[in-house]
Every structure is written in C-alpha cells, then in structure tokens.
Design an enzyme around this catalytic site. Structure first.
Site, PDB file in Angstrom:
ATOM      1  N   ILE A  85       0.852  -1.190   0.000  1.00 27.49           N
ATOM      2  CA  ILE A  85       0.000   0.000   0.000  1.00 27.49           C
ATOM      3  C   ILE A  85       0.888   1.240   0.000  1.00 27.49           C
ATOM      4  O   ILE A  85       2.079   1.162   0.319  1.00 27.49           O
ATOM      5  CB  ILE A  85      -0.927   0.043   1.248  1.00 27.49           C
ATOM      6  CG1 ILE A  85      -0.109   0.019   2.561  1.00 27.49           C
ATOM      7  CG2 ILE A  85      -1.928  -1.109   1.210  1.00 27.49           C
ATOM      8  CD1 ILE A  85      -0.936   0.290   3.818  1.00 27.49           C
ATOM      9  N   THR A  86       0.285   2.371  -0.377  1.00 25.14           N
ATOM     10  CA  THR A  86       0.985   3.658  -0.216  1.00 25.14           C
ATOM     11  C   THR A  86       0.147   4.563   0.683  1.00 25.14           C
ATOM     12  O   THR A  86      -1.091   4.462   0.716  1.00 25.14           O
ATOM     13  CB  THR A  86       1.183   4.389  -1.558  1.00 25.14           C
ATOM     14  OG1 THR A  86      -0.070   4.473  -2.229  1.00 25.14           O
ATOM     15  CG2 THR A  86       2.194   3.694  -2.445  1.00 25.14           C
ATOM     16  N   GLN A 141      12.171   8.356  -2.418  1.00 26.49           N
ATOM     17  CA  GLN A 141      11.236   9.172  -3.200  1.00 26.49           C
ATOM     18  C   GLN A 141      10.610  10.223  -2.293  1.00 26.49           C
ATOM     19  O   GLN A 141      10.218   9.921  -1.153  1.00 26.49           O
ATOM     20  CB  GLN A 141      10.147   8.282  -3.816  1.00 26.49           C
ATOM     21  CG  GLN A 141       9.009   9.027  -4.505  1.00 26.49           C
ATOM     22  CD  GLN A 141       9.460   9.899  -5.667  1.00 26.49           C
ATOM     23  OE1 GLN A 141      10.081  10.953  -5.476  1.00 26.49           O
ATOM     24  NE2 GLN A 141       9.163   9.486  -6.883  1.00 26.49           N
ATOM     25  N   GLN A 144       7.634   9.767   0.499  1.00 28.60           N
ATOM     26  CA  GLN A 144       7.473   8.323   0.730  1.00 28.60           C
ATOM     27  C   GLN A 144       8.459   7.785   1.783  1.00 28.60           C
ATOM     28  O   GLN A 144       9.018   6.706   1.591  1.00 28.60           O
ATOM     29  CB  GLN A 144       7.693   7.552  -0.572  1.00 28.60           C
ATOM     30  CG  GLN A 144       6.500   7.572  -1.525  1.00 28.60           C
ATOM     31  CD  GLN A 144       6.566   6.426  -2.517  1.00 28.60           C
ATOM     32  OE1 GLN A 144       7.620   6.158  -3.079  1.00 28.60           O
ATOM     33  NE2 GLN A 144       5.464   5.731  -2.726  1.00 28.60           N
ATOM     34  N   TYR A 147       7.062   4.310   2.747  1.00 33.47           N
ATOM     35  CA  TYR A 147       7.127   3.305   1.666  1.00 33.47           C
ATOM     36  C   TYR A 147       8.580   2.971   1.313  1.00 33.47           C
ATOM     37  O   TYR A 147       8.947   1.796   1.160  1.00 33.47           O
ATOM     38  CB  TYR A 147       6.384   3.870   0.452  1.00 33.47           C
ATOM     39  CG  TYR A 147       6.176   2.924  -0.703  1.00 33.47           C
ATOM     40  CD1 TYR A 147       5.040   2.135  -0.799  1.00 33.47           C
ATOM     41  CD2 TYR A 147       7.102   2.862  -1.738  1.00 33.47           C
ATOM     42  CE1 TYR A 147       4.841   1.295  -1.883  1.00 33.47           C
ATOM     43  CE2 TYR A 147       6.908   2.029  -2.830  1.00 33.47           C
ATOM     44  CZ  TYR A 147       5.775   1.241  -2.898  1.00 33.47           C
ATOM     45  OH  TYR A 147       5.589   0.410  -3.977  1.00 33.47           O
ATOM     46  N   PRO A 177      10.470  -3.157  -8.961  1.00 39.73           N
ATOM     47  CA  PRO A 177       9.801  -2.522 -10.105  1.00 39.73           C
ATOM     48  C   PRO A 177       9.990  -1.012 -10.074  1.00 39.73           C
ATOM     49  O   PRO A 177      10.104  -0.401  -9.005  1.00 39.73           O
ATOM     50  CB  PRO A 177       8.314  -2.846  -9.887  1.00 39.73           C
ATOM     51  CG  PRO A 177       8.268  -3.922  -8.850  1.00 39.73           C
ATOM     52  CD  PRO A 177       9.503  -3.715  -8.013  1.00 39.73           C
ATOM     53  N   GLY A 178       9.992  -0.445 -11.270  1.00 36.86           N
ATOM     54  CA  GLY A 178       9.875   1.007 -11.376  1.00 36.86           C
ATOM     55  C   GLY A 178       8.410   1.379 -11.405  1.00 36.86           C
ATOM     56  O   GLY A 178       7.578   0.728 -10.759  1.00 36.86           O
TER      57      GLY A 178
HETATM   58  N1  CAA Z   1      11.902  16.774  -5.189  1.00 42.51           N
HETATM   59  C1  CAA Z   1      11.959  18.007  -4.660  1.00 42.51           C
HETATM   60  N2  CAA Z   1      10.887  18.762  -4.391  1.00 42.51           N
HETATM   61  C2  CAA Z   1       9.690  18.233  -4.676  1.00 42.51           C
HETATM   62  C3  CAA Z   1       9.549  16.952  -5.225  1.00 42.51           C
HETATM   63  C4  CAA Z   1      10.713  16.224  -5.479  1.00 42.51           C
HETATM   64  N3  CAA Z   1      10.691  14.994  -6.020  1.00 42.51           N
HETATM   65  N4  CAA Z   1       8.246  16.695  -5.390  1.00 42.51           N
HETATM   66  C5  CAA Z   1       7.588  17.792  -4.963  1.00 42.51           C
HETATM   67  N5  CAA Z   1       8.477  18.715  -4.543  1.00 42.51           N
HETATM   68  C6  CAA Z   1       8.171  20.048  -4.038  1.00 42.51           C
HETATM   69  C7  CAA Z   1       7.179  20.745  -4.953  1.00 42.51           C
HETATM   70  O1  CAA Z   1       7.856  21.352  -6.034  1.00 42.51           O
HETATM   71  C8  CAA Z   1       6.537  21.746  -4.049  1.00 42.51           C
HETATM   72  O2  CAA Z   1       7.381  22.851  -3.869  1.00 42.51           O
HETATM   73  P1  CAA Z   1       6.787  24.313  -3.857  1.00 42.51           P
HETATM   74  O3  CAA Z   1       5.803  24.339  -2.732  1.00 42.51           O
HETATM   75  O4  CAA Z   1       7.984  25.163  -3.641  1.00 42.51           O
HETATM   76  O5  CAA Z   1       6.139  24.489  -5.205  1.00 42.51           O
HETATM   77  C9  CAA Z   1       6.496  21.008  -2.716  1.00 42.51           C
HETATM   78  O6  CAA Z   1       7.491  19.994  -2.794  1.00 42.51           O
HETATM   79  C10 CAA Z   1       5.162  20.363  -2.439  1.00 42.51           C
HETATM   80  O7  CAA Z   1       4.877  19.482  -3.539  1.00 42.51           O
HETATM   81  P2  CAA Z   1       3.394  19.037  -3.857  1.00 42.51           P
HETATM   82  O8  CAA Z   1       2.587  20.216  -4.324  1.00 42.51           O
HETATM   83  O9  CAA Z   1       3.405  17.831  -4.736  1.00 42.51           O
HETATM   84  O10 CAA Z   1       2.921  18.674  -2.370  1.00 42.51           O
HETATM   85  P3  CAA Z   1       1.687  17.875  -1.893  1.00 42.51           P
HETATM   86  O11 CAA Z   1       1.702  17.969  -0.414  1.00 42.51           O
HETATM   87  O12 CAA Z   1       0.468  18.255  -2.654  1.00 42.51           O
HETATM   88  O13 CAA Z   1       2.008  16.372  -2.350  1.00 42.51           O
HETATM   89  C11 CAA Z   1       3.132  14.338  -2.392  1.00 42.51           C
HETATM   90  C12 CAA Z   1       3.139  15.737  -1.841  1.00 42.51           C
HETATM   91  C13 CAA Z   1       1.881  13.586  -1.906  1.00 42.51           C
HETATM   92  C14 CAA Z   1       4.367  13.623  -1.888  1.00 42.51           C
HETATM   93  C15 CAA Z   1       3.130  14.388  -3.940  1.00 42.51           C
HETATM   94  O14 CAA Z   1       4.216  15.166  -4.369  1.00 42.51           O
HETATM   95  C16 CAA Z   1       3.222  13.027  -4.570  1.00 42.51           C
HETATM   96  O15 CAA Z   1       2.251  12.290  -4.625  1.00 42.51           O
HETATM   97  N6  CAA Z   1       4.406  12.658  -5.070  1.00 42.51           N
HETATM   98  C17 CAA Z   1       4.627  11.366  -5.751  1.00 42.51           C
HETATM   99  C18 CAA Z   1       5.120  10.357  -4.790  1.00 42.51           C
HETATM  100  C19 CAA Z   1       5.363   9.088  -5.562  1.00 42.51           C
HETATM  101  O16 CAA Z   1       6.132   9.039  -6.526  1.00 42.51           O
HETATM  102  N7  CAA Z   1       4.740   8.008  -5.157  1.00 42.51           N
HETATM  103  C20 CAA Z   1       4.884   6.773  -5.847  1.00 42.51           C
HETATM  104  C21 CAA Z   1       3.602   6.012  -5.747  1.00 42.51           C
HETATM  105  S1  CAA Z   1       3.626   4.562  -6.777  1.00 42.51           S
HETATM  106  C22 CAA Z   1       4.650   3.554  -6.005  1.00 42.51           C
HETATM  107  O17 CAA Z   1       5.085   3.768  -4.912  1.00 42.51           O
HETATM  108  C23 CAA Z   1       4.984   2.253  -6.722  1.00 42.51           C
HETATM  109  C24 CAA Z   1       6.436   2.092  -6.824  1.00 42.51           C
HETATM  110  O18 CAA Z   1       6.972   1.243  -6.127  1.00 42.51           O
HETATM  111  C25 CAA Z   1       7.203   2.859  -7.808  1.00 42.51           C
END
Ligand code: CAA
Length: 240
Positions: A85-86, A141, A144, A147, A177-178
């Site tokens: 889960i995430t 990540q 996360q 996770y 996995p990616g």
């Molecule tokens: N590196 C640096 N800064 C980052 C960043 C990153 N990778 N991602 C976001 N930020 C920054 C944003 O630019 C933003 O900055 P500003 O406020 O200055 O603009 C700030 O952080 C907040 O970002 P968000 O608007 O995205 O914040 P949020 O609170 O709405 O969401 C989050 C945060 C839930 C983590 C969202 O960014 C997200 O969902 N990220 C993806 C996480 C991800 O990749 N999950 C994988 C799920 S699938 C999986 O896990 C399967 C697998 O095994 C691969």
C-alpha cells in the site's frame, strides 16, 4: 505434481499479472486480497484462480490463511510477497498511522507470510520466495519515507533469508519494479507523474506483465542458483 504458489495482493495490479503468469506455468495458484471483494470475485471468475481474503499485516491471519490454502491445494512451494500500500505525504504531514500501516503491510507482510511457509519449504527441500520491492526502496522518493523504508527493508530481508534458505534449496529473491501502469501509480497526481515519466529512459510506464515475466524466471525450477538477488525492472530509471 503441480507446484503450489501463493501470491499476496494477487487479484489486481502487478499481483494479478503474477498470479496469471504462474498459472500459465502450470502451477496451482492461490491469490490473497485484503479488501476489494468485488474485484477479487471478478478476478476469480475470470481466471479460475481461487482468492483468499486476509490481511498480510495480521500475523495470525497469515498463519491461518496459509493453513487454509494448504488444506485446499497442498504444501506451498512458491510464495510471492507482492501486497503493498501507499500513504504518500511529506514528513511534515505524515502521522504515525501512515508510517505504521505501510511498514506493517509492506514489510511486516513479508515476514508474516514467509514465517508461515519457510520451515515447510526447508523441510521438503524446495522453495521459491520472491519479494516485490521497489525502485523507491533503492533510490528513495519525495513523500514516501514510509514506503521507501519498508521497500528498502524488503531488500535487506531478502538477502538475509536467502542465506538461511540456500542449503535446503529455498531461494529468496527480490524484484524492484519502477513505475508500472497500475491503480497505485494512477493515484500519483498527474503533474507529478508526468515529471517522473519524463525521467524514465524508455519513456513510458512499465506493464504489470513485465514484472510477472521476472517473477516467472525467479520461481523456475531451473533458477536454483539465483538467490539473494534483486532484479530491477524499471525502464532504466535507476541503474543500481
Ligand atoms: N523533489 C523536490 N521537491 C519536490 C519533489 C521532489 N521529487 N516533489 C515535490 N516537490 C516540491 C514541490 O515542487 C513543491 O514545492 P513548492 O511548494 O515550492 O512548489 C512542494 O514539494 C510540495 O509538492 P506538492 O505540491 O506535490 O505537495 P503535496 O503535499 O500536494 O504532495 C506528495 C506531496 C503527496 C508527496 C506528492 O508530491 C506526490 O504524490 N508525489 C509522488 C510520490 C510518488 O512518486 N509516489 C509513488 C507512488 S507509486 C509507487 O510507490 C509504486 C512504486 O513502487 C514505484
């Protein structure tokens, strides 16, 4: 005799593709699921693979669940720990429950399920365990910490258990996995996901069947010399 395989979270996403691949290899497959009844029923009707409902985070439920599966199909030869889960959010907003749920399901689930089958595999002199880790357990990540910690733990768990299983022909491997085209990845905000895909050298999400292909290799009878390894399947996003 057909090998008996258990796939956790085996009724949808990557798990569904793994369940079907193992069935296609001639195995008798049991797919576990935690909550989505409707999807599990649809999966079981469509594939003919029986689905068993229990929570991999619940230790006793895993012991009882494996006993039920073994009662129906016989001793388990192959375990694929796929359930995950995430609860993505930044550290600032991550409460203890979001941390604990992910650790208990993704990492605790591997222990609970392996505990239920490992001794039997050792005593019968054959076993294949594949744990589904993640690129985000290798590289981290944003958003996360829960996770990434759990998935990173899975990679350590794999290498330690592989050492214990080796002398009895029980192999333990991981796949990392990616980003794969599943409901879990579809939950990532579209703008964030777009930026992630732009960094994948093959320029697309992976398919669940592409992970299942790796599992099929690792659980093969002829893969006995492969143990303690991590197979990255990520379109070149992280070369580890
Ligand atoms: N590196 C640096 N800064 C980052 C960043 C990153 N990778 N991602 C976001 N930020 C920054 C944003 O630019 C933003 O900055 P500003 O406020 O200055 O603009 C700030 O952080 C907040 O970002 P968000 O608007 O995205 O914040 P949020 O609170 O709405 O969401 C989050 C945060 C839930 C983590 C969202 O960014 C997200 O969902 N990220 C993806 C996480 C991800 O990749 N999950 C994988 C799920 S699938 C999986 O896990 C399967 C697998 O095994 C691969």
């Amino acid at each position: 005799m057909a090998r008996v395989a258990v796939v956790t979270g085996g009724t949808r996403g990557i798990g569904e593709a793994i369940s079907i691949a193992l069935k296609d290899m001639g195995m008798q497959v049991a797919a576990t699921y935690a909550g989505n009844e409707e999807r599990a029923k649809e999966f079981a009707d469509r594939t003919g693979i029986k689905a068993y409902k229990f929570d991999v985070a619940d230790h006793q439920a895993c012991i009882d669940g494996i006993a039920a599966i073994e009662g129906d199909l016989g001793p388990v030869d192959v375990l694929v720990n796929n359930a995950g889960i995430t609860r993505d959010t930044t550290m600032k907003r991550m409460d203890h429950a979001k941390w604990q749920d992910v650790i208990d399901t993704n990492l605790g689930g591997c222990f609970n399920m392996a505990k239920a089958v490992f001794e039997g595999m050792q005593s019968r002199g054959y076993g294949r365990i594949v744990n589904i880790g993640s690129i985000n357990g290798q590289a981290g990540q944003y958003g996360q910490v829960n996770y990434a910690a759990a998935k990173s733990g899975i990679h350590g768990f794999t290498k330690a258990l592989a050492q214990e299983g080796a002398r009895n022909n029980v192999t333990v491997n991981a796949i990392a996995p990616g980003y794969i085209d599943t409901d879990m990845v579809a939950a990532v905000p579209p703008d964030v996901l777009g930026k992630i895909i732009a960094k994948i050298p093959v320029n697309r999400l992976g398919k669940a069947s592409e992970i299942a292909r790796g599992v099929a290799f690792l659980v093969g009878e002829d893969a006995g010399f492969v143990t303690g390894s991590t197979l990255s399947i990520n379109g070149g996003q992280h070369m580890y």
